[in-house]
Design a protein around this motif. Sequence first.
Motif, PDB file in Angstrom:
ATOM      1  N   UNK A  35       0.821  -1.203   0.000  1.00 15.91           N
ATOM      2  CA  UNK A  35       0.000   0.000   0.000  1.00 15.91           C
ATOM      3  C   UNK A  35       0.862   1.263   0.000  1.00 15.91           C
ATOM      4  N   UNK A  36       1.855   1.281   0.894  1.00 18.01           N
ATOM      5  CA  UNK A  36       2.715   2.460   1.024  1.00 18.01           C
ATOM      6  C   UNK A  36       3.645   2.598  -0.178  1.00 18.01           C
ATOM      7  N   UNK A  37       4.214   1.490  -0.621  1.00 11.99           N
ATOM      8  CA  UNK A  37       5.123   1.550  -1.768  1.00 11.99           C
ATOM      9  C   UNK A  37       4.388   2.039  -3.023  1.00 11.99           C
ATOM     10  N   UNK A  38       3.135   1.626  -3.174  1.00  9.89           N
ATOM     11  CA  UNK A  38       2.353   2.086  -4.334  1.00  9.89           C
ATOM     12  C   UNK A  38       2.129   3.595  -4.250  1.00  9.89           C
ATOM     13  N   UNK A  39       1.813   4.076  -3.055  1.00 11.51           N
ATOM     14  CA  UNK A  39       1.616   5.517  -2.879  1.00 11.51           C
ATOM     15  C   UNK A  39       2.907   6.277  -3.160  1.00 11.51           C
TER      16      UNK A  39
END
Length: 318
Positions: A35-39
Amino acid sequence: MPTLSDVAKKANVSKMTVSRVINHPEKVTDELKELVFKAMKDLNYKPNVAAKALANNKTQIIKFFILEEIDTTEPYYMSLLMGISKELDKHQYSLQLVTENSFDLGQSDGYVITGMRESDYEWIERLEKPFVLFGENRYGYDFIDTDNAKGTELATEHAIASGYSHIVFIGIDVKEPFEYSREAGYINTVQKYKRVPEIYRFKNRSRYTDQFIKEELHRFPKNTAFVCSSDRLAIGIERGLQHAKVQIPSDYGVIGFDGVFLDQIAYPQLTTIKQPVIEMGAACANMLLNKIKQDGAPQGNQLFEPQLITRGSTQQNT
């Protein structure tokens, strides 16, 4: 420039969670990391690696040291480098390729070392930073490697099952653990079938085995299979056989070891023992990072399962 707050907002998590993903990814679930890496990717956010290194008293640099001659066309080490660097990148570490003369220049948090020979272990033992070896060793150092004995066992079993009556081993002329293991896998397998081992050793260059076959093919009757300790040696065998105008695979079979590009450009394409080199590189990085986190605590070793890839240089199993 996007900020940590921007990433947290886009991922719908707290700033503390984003910070934890960046600085301590091992403490966060895969779902949160994704989730964070995609953001971060969507916002083109780049963590401040220098600040992280300063806060953790780390350089965020791993040195990769190759202790043997590298041919400029050798794809094996490119695959290994890819595996190491991709895994390090997940943890905001950079990879530095170093040579013998620049090994001690600049700081790093640890080393991945490959191509060791017996004479190298004395100075390796004096290293003050954590290190992991790519390749078997007899000294108890942490390492990643293929199950070399299993690989040549698979190759020899395949040659016998394919109906070849004479199985010859073409080895690399080095007195090193990986080569001993490869020879042992061959020897144990031929002896299991009550056959006599026959071994020839060369420098790991195709020109030597090419010349050997051109000069000595009369030693080997038709229906012989050559089990080789590398794809390079196997390619040389193929060239020598083609020069003699004999048929591959009906007259002679050839099996390589490595399975990284050279097997595919050979003609006929090589039956080979494939090593999962990219995955092994990632494992080197993971093992070293764990060792760094654990203040140099021993990590043991990990052997990867080799895979037999059958192609045109051997007969189909009968």
